[in-house]
Design a protein around this motif. Structure first.
Motif, PDB file in Angstrom:
ATOM      1  N   ALA A  60       0.833  -1.211   0.000  1.00 39.92           N
ATOM      2  CA  ALA A  60       0.000   0.000   0.000  1.00 39.92           C
ATOM      3  C   ALA A  60       0.866   1.258   0.000  1.00 39.92           C
ATOM      4  CB  ALA A  60      -0.933  -0.014   1.204  1.00 39.92           C
ATOM      5  N   ASP A  61       1.969   1.236   0.746  1.00 44.94           N
ATOM      6  CA  ASP A  61       2.879   2.384   0.775  1.00 44.94           C
ATOM      7  C   ASP A  61       3.530   2.597  -0.589  1.00 44.94           C
ATOM      8  OD1 ASP A  61       2.259   2.758   3.421  1.00 44.94           O
ATOM      9  OD2 ASP A  61       4.130   1.903   4.205  1.00 44.94           O
ATOM     10  N   LEU A  62       3.845   1.497  -1.273  1.00 49.45           N
ATOM     11  CA  LEU A  62       4.434   1.602  -2.608  1.00 49.45           C
ATOM     12  C   LEU A  62       3.423   2.209  -3.589  1.00 49.45           C
ATOM     13  CD1 LEU A  62       6.159  -1.881  -2.591  1.00 49.45           C
ATOM     14  CD2 LEU A  62       7.379   0.291  -2.820  1.00 49.45           C
ATOM     15  N   ARG A  63       2.175   1.797  -3.455  1.00 53.39           N
ATOM     16  CA  ARG A  63       1.130   2.371  -4.307  1.00 53.39           C
ATOM     17  C   ARG A  63       1.011   3.876  -4.059  1.00 53.39           C
ATOM     18  NH1 ARG A  63      -4.258   3.747  -4.706  1.00 53.39           N
ATOM     19  NH2 ARG A  63      -5.370   2.910  -6.534  1.00 53.39           N
ATOM     20  N   ALA A  64       1.039   4.264  -2.786  1.00 52.11           N
ATOM     21  CA  ALA A  64       0.923   5.685  -2.446  1.00 52.11           C
ATOM     22  C   ALA A  64       2.115   6.472  -2.968  1.00 52.11           C
ATOM     23  CB  ALA A  64       0.807   5.842  -0.923  1.00 52.11           C
ATOM     24  N   HIS A  65       3.314   5.871  -2.880  1.00 54.54           N
ATOM     25  CA  HIS A  65       4.516   6.536  -3.376  1.00 54.54           C
ATOM     26  C   HIS A  65       4.404   6.788  -4.885  1.00 54.54           C
ATOM     27  CE1 HIS A  65       8.862   7.549  -3.309  1.00 54.54           C
ATOM     28  NE2 HIS A  65       8.805   7.108  -4.554  1.00 54.54           N
ATOM     29  N   GLY A  66       3.921   5.772  -5.613  1.00 56.17           N
ATOM     30  CA  GLY A  66       3.762   5.933  -7.059  1.00 56.17           C
ATOM     31  C   GLY A  66       2.773   7.024  -7.408  1.00 56.17           C
ATOM     32  N   THR A  67       1.675   7.063  -6.655  1.00 53.72           N
ATOM     33  CA  THR A  67       0.662   8.088  -6.904  1.00 53.72           C
ATOM     34  C   THR A  67       1.242   9.481  -6.690  1.00 53.72           C
ATOM     35  OG1 THR A  67      -1.070   6.554  -6.189  1.00 53.72           O
ATOM     36  CG2 THR A  67      -1.623   8.905  -6.231  1.00 53.72           C
ATOM     37  N   GLU A  68       2.026   9.623  -5.613  1.00 56.17           N
ATOM     38  CA  GLU A  68       2.575  10.935  -5.270  1.00 56.17           C
ATOM     39  C   GLU A  68       3.733  11.331  -6.170  1.00 56.17           C
ATOM     40  OE1 GLU A  68       4.881  13.134  -1.529  1.00 56.17           O
ATOM     41  OE2 GLU A  68       4.023  11.140  -1.266  1.00 56.17           O
ATOM     42  N   ARG A  69       4.648  10.428  -6.408  1.00 54.30           N
ATOM     43  CA  ARG A  69       5.894  10.775  -7.102  1.00 54.30           C
ATOM     44  C   ARG A  69       5.875  10.538  -8.604  1.00 54.30           C
ATOM     45  NH1 ARG A  69       8.876  14.001  -3.740  1.00 54.30           N
ATOM     46  NH2 ARG A  69       8.788  13.176  -1.617  1.00 54.30           N
ATOM     47  N   LEU A  70       5.035   9.614  -9.054  1.00 58.01           N
ATOM     48  CA  LEU A  70       5.030   9.262 -10.473  1.00 58.01           C
ATOM     49  C   LEU A  70       3.746   9.699 -11.179  1.00 58.01           C
ATOM     50  CD1 LEU A  70       6.623   5.701 -10.185  1.00 58.01           C
ATOM     51  CD2 LEU A  70       7.763   7.857 -10.723  1.00 58.01           C
ATOM     52  N   GLY A  71       2.859  10.337 -10.437  1.00 52.74           N
ATOM     53  CA  GLY A  71       1.701  10.948 -11.056  1.00 52.74           C
ATOM     54  C   GLY A  71       0.485  10.070 -11.219  1.00 52.74           C
ATOM     55  N   GLU A  72       0.621   8.777 -10.903  1.00 57.67           N
ATOM     56  CA  GLU A  72      -0.525   7.867 -10.990  1.00 57.67           C
ATOM     57  C   GLU A  72      -0.192   6.603 -10.210  1.00 57.67           C
ATOM     58  OE1 GLU A  72       0.235   5.338 -15.065  1.00 57.67           O
ATOM     59  OE2 GLU A  72      -0.857   7.218 -15.247  1.00 57.67           O
ATOM     60  N   PRO A  73      -1.202   5.869  -9.752  1.00 59.52           N
ATOM     61  CA  PRO A  73      -0.920   4.627  -9.021  1.00 59.52           C
ATOM     62  C   PRO A  73      -0.456   3.525  -9.974  1.00 59.52           C
ATOM     63  CG  PRO A  73      -3.281   4.902  -9.305  1.00 59.52           C
ATOM     64  CD  PRO A  73      -2.641   6.173  -9.817  1.00 59.52           C
TER      65      PRO A  73
END
Length: 322
Positions: A60-73
């Motif tokens: 879940a933390d990895l998903r959140a990181h992608g959403t925040e840093r890479l612009g999408e989950p």
């Protein structure tokens, strides 16, 4: 790897490799690029339920990181776990070192993440990576054999890895090479992994040199320096390994034989005598190329990413089911 900022959404998958002591994870782009990497302790001392919750939380933390840093989950996730794995049903059937039985890990992760999830066996997943993008790249048929605490195997066929009818395909460590020999926890006697794994060499060398702290790496160094006692211990392991490998290549006829794990770190101290020993044993069989693994301890994580990307070819992310 530090935070990555982006101006545009970057399509990616979550890759997670769960080991007995640590978990390795990455966010991987469509071109195979590593966009983010992280590690956490598995925490098995807290019990099997806590381990599962730790995996779900990490994902879940990895998903959140992608959403925040890479612009999408992330659009999909792949996870590799040890033990017995029912990949088709998405169930972690059994893992002695994690204490779990029949964990519906794919369903749990799918529910937590809301995206398609692929579950794989750690060695087969590592073999998938070695076969596609590592030491076996370009080989239509390969066998990946990591020599670690035990010995397992992954059978590669045309870019995929064979699981078998019951999830046991590739378990070369339990080929009996010394009938009536040393007892194995599997219930047989004389299994390959009791003679040629890194732990078996460690045990044999510690007894031979009288130092309980000596390990397989120390034995390899002693072999390189010409210690006759070490040469004897090492050759016994190499001979057992060659016997097991010739049985495997007789059945499977691989084009490439990839050797990994801790024992392979000995380099030519292992590969030169092993190639000679296998060559002496083959008769009608074609000798495969015998090469060291290329990806090290990142193979499982990279393979989990491949599983996730493969899943996207057969799954519509908007129609996720557990």
């Amino acid at each position: 790897m530090g935070p990555r900022s982006t101006l545009f959404p970057v399509r990616h998958v979550i890759a997670l490799d769960v080991g007995g002591t640590g978990m390795k994870a990455a966010l991987i782009g469509d071109g195979g690029e590593l966009l983010h990497q992280d590690r956490r302790a598995t925490g098995r001392e807290r019990g099997p339920e806590a381990v599962v919750e730790g995996i779900l939380g990490f994902a879940a933390d990895l998903r959140a990181h992608g959403t925040e840093r890479l612009g999408e989950p992330a659009v999909a996730a792949g996870i590799a776990v040890p033990g017995i794995v029912d990949e088709a049903r998405g169930i972690a059937t059994y893992a002695a070192n994690l204490g779990w039985h029949d964990v519906p890990l794919r369903a749990l992760l799918t529910d937590r993440l809301g995206i398609p999830v692929a579950l794989g066996h750690d060695v087969r997943t590592g073999g998938l990576a070695e076969g596609r993008i590592g030491a076996g790249k370009g080989a239509d048929r390969f066998l990946f054999v990591p020599l670690g605490t035990g010995i397992a195997g992954a059978i590669g066929l045309d870019g995929r890895v064979e699981a078998g009818a019951h999830g046991f395909a590739g378990e070369i460590g339990h080929i009996v090479v010394r009938p009536g020999g040393t007892a194995c926890p599997c219930g047989q006697r004389g299994c390959l992994e009791r003679y040629a794994s890194a732990s078996a060499v460690t045990e044999a060398w510690a007894a031979a040199c009288g130092d309980p702290d000596a390990d397989a790496a120390d034995c390899a160094k002693a072999v390189a320096s010409g210690d006759p006692n070490a040469v004897r211990v090492w050759q016994q392991a190499v001979d057992a390994l060659a016997d097991g490998l010739v049985t495997a290549l007789t059945l499977l006829d691989p084009r490439t034989l990839i050797i990994g794990g801790g024992l392979a770190e000995a380099g030519e101290t292992l590969f030169r005598p092993l190639q000679d020993a296998v060559r002496r044993r083959v008769t009608f069989q074609k000798l495969p190329s015998i090469v060291p693994a290329a990806l090290g301890d990142t193979a499982g994580c990279l393979g989990a990413g491949l599983l996730a990307r493969d899943l996207l070819e057969t799954t519509d992310p908007s129609e996720v089911t557990a």
